[in-house]
Design an enzyme around this catalytic site. Structure first.
Site: not given
Length: 612
Positions: A373, A243, A597, A239, A510
């Site tokens: 994913d 981020r 992502t 994360e 998404e």
């Protein structure tokens, strides 16, 4: 007679379907016979009447066909001589004449009040845009007139998406400045990602792309003067990478301000110790102001596929920008290790034991949703970031897409919807996560960049599946009481089914991401329509007095808004919804940029730096 085929590639080739269209047209259910209900003027395309919310009024045959039969009929036209023209598939090598794109909307006034908007959940036999279900492109939308109309409409809409970002940012600034997250109901800030101003850093690229210059500069000053990692303890490596590191790198890439690169270098150097596991596969957590690294408590002996494979874009970019080769070397070695572990079908299990020199799998579950994913997403994007020269990454991606089609792509008999299932120890579960909706955009991007060209069989298969999944994800939103999708859906004898433990919505991006990618690549304005409907539902059901919050149950309109706004709502959801309606953006996903992502755009070719 109905031929059964689970793949949307086969679905588009059913001769019986084409014959049924011709029969229906002969019986008088032609689109021409209904055109007077939807068009104005003497044969020119008119504007479909909207209500005062900017959303089209349902109309049989276009928005909400009353039967599947009428929808099929919209795939054909009758010309002035009474001749029937059917849309053939690309490999038929015959002329393809399509009806003109019918969904023309009214522009939205800058001061429009959306309070009167109400989502209308369609009946099962009246699904809107059902002609898109099988992955077809049923209309001609590639005329200058349609593009100009769509762009003008989009410009009128992007104003309101920007207003939503302004609304959320103002709330964050007032009540949570410098905190990781804003609590949008209780009006407080919270540090749940280590205390690194995660929402602020994660939002930088959105502020830049939405031309919120004053807000961007103010946030930059906070990064320069206040952001420090000296007081940050244990964080999620995954994360924090997508981020915070991704946000800093994208802010540097967009603005050129080295304040962001310096902070990114500091953060990246502290995260690098996560790769010092016996196998080289990264630990799940790292202490930024110390030396400790370890796997997350709930899987202490294993790494997660999506986490170990979703750091490479960021660390390779950081390597190029700083000239420090170790960043790229350690991150890319992870992909080399995983290539040696790929299954015969080209896919990968979700858990990987990383505490020994030679890693092995920790379970036998395959999923393109949670925990799987973005590993597959980055295989394609690494190839793009490398200038399409590193065939290893493209080969891994293509093999995985073959395996996905052979094993997991299904079509529900009751609804005709295409989805990507999951499998555990060989047993298939007919479930699709909202997270899996990224696949529609990723598949389309892979098809448009395929080494054999877009017209190749594999690229066309992937593009058809992409469009089919996008339609299913649109229906995930449409078929709820709020017009908002749940965390996951299942497929059964009645089509889409929901389960109580997965009816929540945490402002996920998404589906918006895929609509943006598909519109950018195809130019089909329908994806703008779907994204706009999604945005209106978010306005209606998720907006608080100072920001936006999550939903506990997308089918219960009476529950209060949950007191949580993930940083990715500003970083991803609003960004993609804005870019979808922004015909003037400089972002170019085919030639110039690759999104990490977390929706942070990074240039593929950096001036003055060689590929690493």
């Amino acid at each position: 007679m109905m031929l059964k085929c689970f793949s949307p590639w086969c679905y588009g080739h059913h001769l019986a379907l084409r014959i049924s269209v011709f029969i229906l047209l002969s019986l008088g259910t032609t689109r021409s016979s209904r055109s007077s209900d939807h068009h104005s003027g003497d044969g020119d395309r008119g504007v479909i009447k909207d209500d005062d919310t900017g959303v089209p009024t349902p109309s049989v045959g276009f928005d909400t066909p009353s039967t599947g039969t009428e929808t099929i009929a919209t795939e054909a036209t009758v010309d002035a001589d009474g001749l029937v023209w059917l849309p053939f598939d690309n490999d038929d090598h015959q002329p393809r004449e399509l009806p003109m794109f019918p969904y023309v909307r009214q522009q939205v006034a800058p001061n429009h009040d959306f309070k009167s908007y109400t989502h209308r959940r369609p009946q099962p036999d009246q699904l809107p845009y059902a002609e898109y279900k099988g992955g077809d492109s049923p209309y001609n939308y590639k005329t200058p007139e349609i593009r100009e109309q769509s762009d003008a409409l989009a410009r009128s809409r992007r104003i309101h998406v920007k207003d939503a970002m302004k609304h959320a940012w103002a709330g964050y600034k007032q009540y949570a400045w410098g905190y990781d997250e804003l609590l949008p109901v209780s009006h407080r800030g919270r540090n749940n990602w280590g205390g690194m101003g995660t929402t602020l850093v994660d939002s930088m690229s959105t502020l830049w792309l939405l031309n919120m210059t004053d807000e961007f500069n103010e946030a930059r000053d906070w990064v320069r003067n206040e952001l420090t990692f000296d007081t940050v303890g244990a964080v999620s490596v995954f994360e924090t990478t997508i981020r915070s590191l991704g946000g800093l790198l994208s802010a540097y890439d967009l603005s050129g301000d080295r304040v962001f690169l310096n902070k990114a270098d500091d953060l990246g150097s502290r995260l690098m110790k996560a790769f010092n596991s016996p196998s080289g596969l990264p630990f799940g957590e790292a202490v930024l102001n110390g030396d400790q690294t370890y796997n997350t408590e709930w899987h202490p002996d294993t790494a997660i596929l999506s986490e170990l494979g979703t750091m490479q874009l960021e660390f390779r970019y950081l390597s190029r920008a700083t000239g420090k080769k170790e960043y790229a070397k350690k991150a890319l070695q992870v992909i080399d290790t995983m290539e040696r572990m790929k299954l015969p079908n080209g896919l990968y299990y979700l858990y990987v034991k990383n505490m020994e020199r030679f890693p092995k799998y920790g379970n036998q579950k395959i999923s393109f949703g949670a925990m799987g994913d973005s590993f597959y997403e980055y295989l394609l994007k690494l190839w793009l970031q490398g200038g399409r020269k590193e065939t290893k990454y493209r080969r891994m991606y293509d093999l995985a897409m073959d395996g996905m089609h052979n094993l997991l792509v299904k079509r529900n008999d009751a609804s005709g919807l295409t989805y990507v299932s999951e499998t555990t120890r060989g047993t298939v579960e007919d479930k699709q996560d909202h997270l899996s909706c990224y696949l529609a955009g990723n598949l389309a991007l892979g098809a448009y960049t395929h080494p054999d060209g877009l017209d190749s069989d594999t690229a066309q298969r992937d593009l058809r599946t992409a469009k089919s999944i996008a339609y299913t994800c649109y229906q995930m939103y449409k078929q709820s009481q709020t017009g908002i999708a749940p965390e996951a859906i299942w497929f059964g004898k009645h089509g889409i089914e929901k389960r109580k433990h997965a009816v929540y919505y945490i402002l996920r991006p998404e589906t918006a991401e895929s609509f943006y990618i598909l519109y950018t690549l195809t130019g089909d304005p329908t994806y703008r329509e779907w994204g706009w409907e999604m945005f209106l539902s978010i306005l209606q059901y998720c907006q608080t007095d100072l920001a936006f919050g999550s939903l506990k149950d997308v089918d219960n309109v009476h529950l209060p808004i949950d007191d949580k706004m993930e940083s990715f709502f500003l970083a991803e959801t609003l960004k993609y919804l804005y870019l979808l309606q922004d015909p003037d953006t400089d972002i170019n996903v085919l030639e110039k940029h690759v999104f990490n992502t977390e929706a942070h755009p990074l240039r593929i070719h950096m001036p003055g730096h060689k590929s690493t």
